[in-house]
Design an enzyme around this catalytic site. Structure first.
Site, short mmCIF file in Angstrom:
data_model
loop_
_atom_site.label_atom_id
_atom_site.label_comp_id
_atom_site.label_asym_id
_atom_site.label_seq_id
_atom_site.Cartn_x
_atom_site.Cartn_y
_atom_site.Cartn_z
N SER A 135 0.82 -1.12 0.00
CA SER A 135 -0.12 0.01 0.02
C SER A 135 0.90 1.22 -0.04
O SER A 135 1.83 1.39 0.86
CB SER A 135 -0.80 0.04 1.47
OG SER A 135 -1.48 1.10 1.40
N LYS A 161 -1.26 -0.99 -4.39
CA LYS A 161 -2.33 -0.46 -4.22
C LYS A 161 -1.74 1.13 -3.77
O LYS A 161 -0.95 1.41 -3.03
CB LYS A 161 -2.98 -0.74 -2.68
CG LYS A 161 -3.82 0.21 -1.89
CD LYS A 161 -4.70 -0.51 -0.73
CE LYS A 161 -4.97 0.13 0.49
NZ LYS A 161 -5.43 -0.39 1.77
N LYS A 163 -3.00 5.21 -2.60
CA LYS A 163 -4.05 6.01 -1.84
C LYS A 163 -4.27 6.97 -2.94
O LYS A 163 -3.64 7.82 -3.65
CB LYS A 163 -3.43 6.62 -0.32
CG LYS A 163 -3.27 5.44 0.46
CD LYS A 163 -4.26 4.83 1.02
CE LYS A 163 -4.07 4.02 2.07
NZ LYS A 163 -5.28 3.46 2.91
N ASP A 188 -7.27 2.98 -3.04
CA ASP A 188 -8.12 3.17 -1.87
C ASP A 188 -8.31 4.73 -1.53
O ASP A 188 -7.24 5.57 -1.45
CB ASP A 188 -7.08 2.51 -0.67
CG ASP A 188 -8.08 2.59 0.81
OD1 ASP A 188 -8.81 2.97 0.94
OD2 ASP A 188 -7.40 1.91 1.43
N GLU A 213 -11.38 0.72 -3.22
CA GLU A 213 -11.37 0.37 -1.82
C GLU A 213 -12.15 1.60 -1.05
O GLU A 213 -11.65 2.90 -1.31
CB GLU A 213 -10.23 0.11 -1.06
CG GLU A 213 -10.39 -0.37 0.45
CD GLU A 213 -8.94 -0.82 0.94
OE1 GLU A 213 -8.13 -0.98 0.22
OE2 GLU A 213 -8.78 -0.78 2.26
N ASP A 238 -13.62 -1.27 3.55
CA ASP A 238 -12.73 -1.49 4.65
C ASP A 238 -13.66 -0.82 5.74
O ASP A 238 -14.37 -1.56 6.58
CB ASP A 238 -11.61 -0.63 4.29
CG ASP A 238 -10.50 -0.58 5.38
OD1 ASP A 238 -10.74 -0.84 6.53
OD2 ASP A 238 -9.35 0.05 5.04
N LYS A 262 -9.88 -6.28 8.32
CA LYS A 262 -8.75 -6.00 9.33
C LYS A 262 -9.09 -6.49 10.60
O LYS A 262 -10.18 -6.44 11.40
CB LYS A 262 -8.52 -4.41 9.61
CG LYS A 262 -8.01 -3.77 8.12
CD LYS A 262 -7.73 -2.41 8.18
CE LYS A 262 -7.25 -1.94 7.16
NZ LYS A 262 -7.25 -0.38 7.18
N GLY A 290 -4.03 -3.71 6.43
CA GLY A 290 -3.06 -3.79 7.41
C GLY A 290 -3.23 -2.27 7.89
O GLY A 290 -3.79 -1.68 7.44
O1 OSB Z 1 -7.21 2.36 4.69
O2 OSB Z 1 -6.26 0.38 4.49
C1 OSB Z 1 -6.24 1.67 5.02
C2 OSB Z 1 -2.97 2.22 7.12
C3 OSB Z 1 -3.50 2.85 8.12
C4 OSB Z 1 -4.84 3.23 8.02
C5 OSB Z 1 -5.71 2.93 6.92
C6 OSB Z 1 -5.02 2.09 5.92
C7 OSB Z 1 -3.77 1.73 5.97
C8 OSB Z 1 -3.02 1.26 4.90
C9 OSB Z 1 -1.73 0.57 5.10
O3 OSB Z 1 -3.40 1.00 3.73
C10 OSB Z 1 -1.48 -1.03 4.94
C11 OSB Z 1 -0.36 -1.51 5.19
O4 OSB Z 1 -0.32 -1.64 6.82
O5 OSB Z 1 0.49 -2.07 4.56
MG MG Z 2 -8.48 0.90 3.36
#
Ligand code: OSB
Ligand code: MG
Length: 368
Positions: A135, A161, A163, A188, A213, A238, A262, A290
């Site tokens: 990510s 992925k 953001k 995401d 996402e 999520d 999660k 994660g």
């Molecule tokens: O939305 O998936 C998310 C990290 C902190 C808060 C929200 C998210 C995330 C990540 C991190 O996308 C993914 C990872 O731990 O590698």
């Molecule tokens: Mg997410």
């Protein structure tokens, strides 16, 4: 197993690179590590609540409060035959899923160690290796993003992925697709869009994304269903899925075609498994999200991701993607083929290095 002692530690660790999402930029991890001692066996859990109430209403402070004032008094010096029994004792507490998950994980680690079983097997895991994606946070420039993607693809990650947020979306995705027409790519939004953005979001259908996402609000299901009916790209939820009943509602409504589970968000491993099973029965694939966990939380994630319906690459990356020195040995490493090996030792299957844990601890409290 009689719970003799519980230890809470708040830790702080710098990320190797800051992580930016649609709700802000984070430079370091703050987390609570829970240690349960039962019949001379130690078990670990990690509370993924963050410093501020952005991803979730829970924070490090609310979790510390609820754990120490309400959850620990319900289970300390009590004898539990099974992880199911532990959950029954905590049933009176509503919400606070991340705090709940941390204590359940610690108990299940100790329980699995007592059974001399890897946590993965205890949960019903069937895989020896799980698939890893990565990510990538919002970057200052598209060039920087492309450099990052190149590096992670070289390391072998199976899915990228990125953001997104308004102003950092279509053009960015277009550039990435131009550079990498074939890769497995997803986005995401962490709830950054509204119903006024439907026609804008529909344009994402042109880029052959694996999924989008959480485009809309963190507690929305109805408008996600409307958006999904207007888009080809699968929506993955999520934030909108904090428990089994929201997963059931989402599938009934057609709010998504994929769920990111999660462990912290849904209140622990047993609840994660229930959502996994429900999705499996309904033909909906899941994957493990994660929260930039330390090696303790990562071990928990790897264990649950070994279940059969975790069918898409997970946000479970190597220790080195997050920290220069992880809390566990061996650290989690990516295999050449973009998978991660599921530890086969009892419990979480990795050792927590005590000097390192001590070094990052900001406060601690023992309950005995
Ligand atoms: O939305 O998936 C998310 C990290 C902190 C808060 C929200 C998210 C995330 C990540 C991190 O996308 C993914 C990872 O731990 O590698
Ligand atoms: Mg997410």
């Amino acid at each position: 197993m009689l719970i003799e002692k519980i230890e809470l530690r708040e830790i702080q660790m710098e990320y190797v690179t800051p992580f930016e999402t649609s709700f802000g930029k984070e430079y370091r991890k703050r987390a609570i590590i829970v240690k349960v001692e039962a019949q001379g066996i130690e078990g670990y859990g990690e509370c993924v609540a963050e410093e501020g109430p952005w991803y979730s209403y829970e924070t490090v402070e609310t979790a510390w409060h609820v754990l120490s004032q309400f959850m620990i008094p319900l289970i300390l010096k009590k004898d539990f035959e099974s992880p199911e029994e532990l959950l029954l004792s905590l049933k009176r507490i509503r919400g606070h899923n991340m705090a709940h998950a941390a204590i359940e994980e610690a108990f299940m680690d100790a329980y699995a160690k007592a059974m001399k079983t890897p946590l993965s097997k205890l949960l019903g895991g069937v895989k020896n290796r799980i698939e890893s994606g990565v990510s990538i946070g919002i970057q200052e420039t598209v060039e920087k993003l492309l450099k990052n993607i190149e590096k992670y693809l070289e390391e072998g990650y199976r899915r990228i992925k990125i953001k997104i947020k308004p102003q950092w979306d279509l053009k960015v995705v277009e550039e990435v697709r131009k550079a990498y027409p074939e890769i497995s790519l997803m986005v995401d939004a962490n709830g950054a869009y509204t119903i006024n953005d439907f026609s804008h979001l529909q344009k994402l259908d042109d880029y052959n994304l694996l999924m989008i996402e959480q485009p809309l609000d963190y507690d929305d299901l109805v408008f996600h269903a409307e958006l999904q009916s207007k888009m080809e790209t699968p929506i993955c939820l999520d934030e909108s899925i904090p428990n089994l009943s929201s997963a059931q509602a989402a599938l009934r409504l057609g709010s998504c075609r994929i769920i990111n589970i999660k462990v912290g968000r849904v209140g622990g491993l047993q609840r994660a498994k229930k959502i996994h099973d429900y999705c499996q029965e309904n033909g909906v694939p899941v994957w493990c999200g994660g929260m930039l966990e330390t090696g303790i939380g990562r071990a928990i994630n790897v264990a649950i991701a070994s279940l059969p319906n975790y069918k898409l690459p997970n946000d479970i990356s190597a220790s080195s993607r997050y920290y220069s020195e992880d809390l566990v040995e061996p650290p989690f490493q990516l295999n050449r083929d973009g998978t991660m090996t599921v530890p086969q030792k009892p419990g979480i299957g990795v050792e927590v290095v005590q000097e390192r844990l001590e070094k990052v601890t900001k406060r601690s409290r023992i309950f005995a």
